[in-house]
Write an enzyme that holds these catalytic residues in place. Structure first.
Site, PDB file in Angstrom:
ATOM      1  N   ARG A 168       3.220  -2.997  -5.747  1.00 11.05           N
ATOM      2  CA  ARG A 168       3.219  -1.796  -4.888  1.00 11.05           C
ATOM      3  C   ARG A 168       4.512  -1.738  -4.047  1.00 11.05           C
ATOM      4  O   ARG A 168       4.490  -1.414  -2.854  1.00 11.05           O
ATOM      5  CB  ARG A 168       2.000  -1.776  -3.939  1.00 11.05           C
ATOM      6  CG  ARG A 168       0.692  -1.771  -4.610  1.00 11.05           C
ATOM      7  CD  ARG A 168       0.433  -0.481  -5.404  1.00 11.05           C
ATOM      8  NE  ARG A 168      -0.760  -0.659  -6.187  1.00 11.05           N
ATOM      9  CZ  ARG A 168      -0.794  -1.283  -7.372  1.00 11.05           C
ATOM     10  NH1 ARG A 168       0.326  -1.719  -7.920  1.00 11.05           N
ATOM     11  NH2 ARG A 168      -1.915  -1.437  -8.023  1.00 11.05           N
ATOM     12  N   SER A 243      -6.518   3.160  -1.853  1.00  7.68           N
ATOM     13  CA  SER A 243      -6.505   1.863  -1.162  1.00  7.68           C
ATOM     14  C   SER A 243      -5.616   1.963   0.076  1.00  7.68           C
ATOM     15  O   SER A 243      -4.456   2.357  -0.042  1.00  7.68           O
ATOM     16  CB  SER A 243      -5.925   0.779  -2.060  1.00  7.68           C
ATOM     17  OG  SER A 243      -6.657   0.729  -3.250  1.00  7.68           O
ATOM     18  N   GLU A 338      -0.753   0.328   2.918  1.00  8.20           N
ATOM     19  CA  GLU A 338      -0.098   0.817   1.692  1.00  8.20           C
ATOM     20  C   GLU A 338       0.511   2.214   1.861  1.00  8.20           C
ATOM     21  O   GLU A 338       1.670   2.422   1.528  1.00  8.20           O
ATOM     22  CB  GLU A 338      -1.103   0.808   0.530  1.00  8.20           C
ATOM     23  CG  GLU A 338      -0.456   1.134  -0.802  1.00  8.20           C
ATOM     24  CD  GLU A 338      -1.459   1.285  -1.933  1.00  8.20           C
ATOM     25  OE1 GLU A 338      -2.105   0.306  -2.299  1.00  8.20           O
ATOM     26  OE2 GLU A 338      -1.584   2.408  -2.455  1.00  8.20           O
TER      27      GLU A 338
END
Ligand SMILES: Cc1cc2nc3c(=O)[nH]c(=O)nc-3n(C[C@H](O)[C@H](O)[C@H](O)COP(=O)(O)OP(=O)(O)OC[C@H]3O[C@@H](n4cnc5c(N)ncnc54)[C@H](O)[C@@H]3O)c2cc1C
Length: 350
Positions: A168, A243, A338
């Site tokens: 990520r 998420s 995130e």
């Protein structure tokens, strides 16, 4: 100076972020061509304003007011560039919807993206955090991207190495943050299907559905969509950004410590280290389905924060900090956010 792109002022972004947060952009433009993008950037330079590129708004937490030019990158186009017996090279422009691009690739007998079905958002944002799901990441098929330099307005090329993809993560979240707008992405897909079914419930679901029969790429894509619909809230019904935290990486010695105290801890090997399941940590900290005012964790998946209606970016940030604090108190592990935060607290890294 005359700008051949429509610039709106005081533009509401509430419909343009999947958390459904109220936010007003001082200026907003939709760029449908490279020329429109260049003129939007010229406008921002003249006004000395920061530029915020926006795709589907599925990985951002927006503050009430953005003193910036928000540019919705809406360049369209998908092309098969070449094909041989092993590889199909495809190129998509940044404004293409990611899931539609995946389905298009399968229609064109180009395989490798089926596990990434139904990830919200657009192609242009996919490299920013190297999107991934069910054991596949963008980097697996990535060749290069074209990105417009915000300073010069020129388009530059980045190959896989220069994107420095990680879990990520990419160079566009770090050294090159806020310096480029991605305009197109080129991928090398497989000419024959190589199913990747080792992750999560995917293999089990397909075995239940098909028995011994080998799944097609469409079978895999449908199974991924069904699992995702079952586990994740639909942003058109409940505001969310997927998420909210990355799965934290810990060293082997840290993993030993945690395993002694929590023998059931859920973790996956990541090179020499371990990746902990952040959803499990939040769940075990007693926060699954927890709610404070308008913001909470999703009942079926604690890793997802949801806007129950009426939340602001600040509410989401404040709740997310409580989650971080409680997980840290219980496990001594720091969760990293995130989605990208666009508000004054953006200086705070976690
Ligand atoms: C229900 C749900 C499920 C999700 N599941 C997953 C998942 O399985 N895996 C995963 O990796 N992610 C997942 N996400 C997160 C999200 O879908 C991805 O990060 C996606 O790539 C974001 O695309 P977007 O167009 O919506 O980006 P946006 O939210 O619009 O932007 C995200 C960031 O990228 C920047 N950006 C956007 N476009 C460009 C561009 N053209 N050039 C430069 N910068 C740009 C923005 O400025 C911002 O900083 C999920 C989100 C939701 C809501």
């Amino acid at each position: 100076m005359n700008f051949p792109v429509k610039i709106c002022d005081n533009y509401s972004l509430v419909e343009r972020n999947t958390l459904g947060l109220p936010s007003t952009a001082r200026y907003y433009a939709e760029a449908n061509t490279v020329a429109e993008l260049q003129s939007a950037l010229a406008f921002a330079r003249e006004k000395q304003l920061p530029v915020i590129p926006l795709g589907g708004g599925s990985n951002v937490v927006l503050g009430d007011f953005l003193d910036a030019l928000v540019v919705h990158v809406n360049l369209k186009g998908k092309t098969v560039l070449s094909r041989d017996q092993d590889c199909v090279r495809v190129r998509a422009e940044a404004g293409e919807n990611w899931h539609e691009f995946v389905l298009w690739s399968l229609d064109n007998q180009a395989y490798g993206l089926e596990n990434l079905s139904l990830i919200p958002g657009n192609v242009g944002a996919a490299p920013i955090q190297n999107i991934g799901a069910y054991g596949v990441e963008l980097t697996d098929s990535f060749v290069s991207l074209e990105a417009m330099n915000l300073e010069s307005g020129q388009v530059e090329y980045f190959d896989r190495q220069s994107c420095r993809f990680g879990y990520r993560d990419s160079v566009f979240k770090r050294e090159k943050r806020d310096q480029y707008i991605i305009v197109a992405v080129t991928l090398d897909l497989d000419a024959t299907l190589k199913p990747n079914l080792g992750y999560g419930q995917l293999g089990d679901l397909l075995a239940r559905r098909l028995g011994d029969q080998a799944p097609s790429a469409v079978d895999i894509s449908r199974a991924v969509c069904d699992i995702r619909r079952e586990k994740l809230p639909d942003p058109s019904e409940v505001g969310n950004a997927g998420s909210f935290f990355k799965n934290p990486e810990v060293s082997p010695s840290e993993m030993d410590r945690l395993k002694q105290e929590y023998p059931n801890i859920v973790a996956y090997p990541l090179g020499q280290n371990w990746k902990l399941a952040a959803g499990w940590l939040i769940d075990q900290a007693g926060l699954k389905g927890e709610r404070e005012g308008c913001v909470g964790t999703y009942q079926k998946q604690a890793l997802v924060l949801v806007n129950h209606g009426g939340a602001t970016g600040r509410d989401v940030l404040s709740f997310s900090r409580q989650v971080q604090q409680k997980v840290n108190e219980k496990f001594g592990v720091q969760l990293e956010r995130e989605p990208r935060l666009y508000m004054d607290d953006d200086k705070i890294p976690l």
